[in-house]
Design a protein around this motif. Structure first.
Motif, PDB file in Angstrom:
ATOM      1  N   CYS A   1      -7.160  -4.588  -3.309  1.00 14.61           N
ATOM      2  CA  CYS A   1      -7.111  -3.780  -2.090  1.00 14.61           C
ATOM      3  C   CYS A   1      -8.224  -2.731  -2.104  1.00 14.61           C
ATOM      4  O   CYS A   1      -8.052  -1.656  -2.681  1.00 14.61           O
TER       5      CYS A   1
ATOM      6  N   GLU B   1     -10.713   2.801  -2.655  1.00 15.35           N
ATOM      7  CA  GLU B   1     -11.485   3.897  -2.074  1.00 15.35           C
ATOM      8  C   GLU B   1     -10.659   5.178  -2.031  1.00 15.35           C
ATOM      9  O   GLU B   1     -11.142   6.264  -2.330  1.00 15.35           O
ATOM     10  N   GLU B   2      -9.387   4.993  -1.645  1.00 14.22           N
ATOM     11  CA  GLU B   2      -8.453   6.126  -1.573  1.00 14.22           C
ATOM     12  C   GLU B   2      -8.330   6.799  -2.942  1.00 14.22           C
ATOM     13  O   GLU B   2      -8.371   8.022  -3.050  1.00 14.22           O
TER      14      GLU B   2
ATOM     15  N   GLU C   1      -9.281  -0.809   0.164  1.00 16.20           N
ATOM     16  CA  GLU C   1      -8.920   0.437   0.854  1.00 16.20           C
ATOM     17  C   GLU C   1      -8.283   1.423  -0.124  1.00 16.20           C
ATOM     18  O   GLU C   1      -8.621   2.602  -0.148  1.00 16.20           O
ATOM     19  N   CYS C   2      -7.338   0.923  -0.915  1.00 11.48           N
ATOM     20  CA  CYS C   2      -6.654   1.796  -1.860  1.00 11.48           C
ATOM     21  C   CYS C   2      -7.592   2.207  -3.000  1.00 11.48           C
ATOM     22  O   CYS C   2      -7.488   3.314  -3.519  1.00 11.48           O
TER      23      CYS C   2
ATOM     24  N   CYS D   1       0.835  -1.203   0.000  1.00 10.29           N
ATOM     25  CA  CYS D   1       0.000   0.000   0.000  1.00 10.29           C
ATOM     26  C   CYS D   1       0.871   1.254   0.000  1.00 10.29           C
ATOM     27  O   CYS D   1       0.530   2.255  -0.618  1.00 10.29           O
TER      28      CYS D   1
END
Ligand SMILES: [Zn+2]
Length: 81
Positions: free
Chosen positions: A59, A64-65, A61-62, A25
């Motif tokens: 991933c 979304e980031e 989370e990434c 990440c």
């Protein structure tokens, strides 16, 4: 043995998705600013970003980031005009 078979295919998918050349990440975050610019400008994404795009698939989370960054850059661009 349907259950065992299903487990094995899931494991194979995990092995396929986590390759040695996988980005962490942190590495992903270092690479992503250039990618965000391309996304916002609508330009074609070069081959060198393939690993970065692959990370998005594994991933959430990434992913979304990235969505948040694209939105932020678009917002900034709009207000700057
Ligand atoms: Zn990540």
């Amino acid at each position: 043995m349907p259950l065992q078979y299903r487990h094995a295919s899931t494991l194979a998918q995990v092995l396929l998705l986590t390759r040695p050349e996988e980005l962490t990440c942190d590495q992903w975050l270092e690479e992503v600013p250039g990618y965000v610019e391309l996304c916002v400008s609508g330009e074609q994404i070069p081959e060198r970003f393939a690993l970065l795009e692959h990370h998005l698939m594994i991933c959430p989370e990434c992913a979304e980031e990235l969505a948040a960054m694209v939105t932020a850059v678009k917002t900034l661009g709009d207000s700057g005009k």
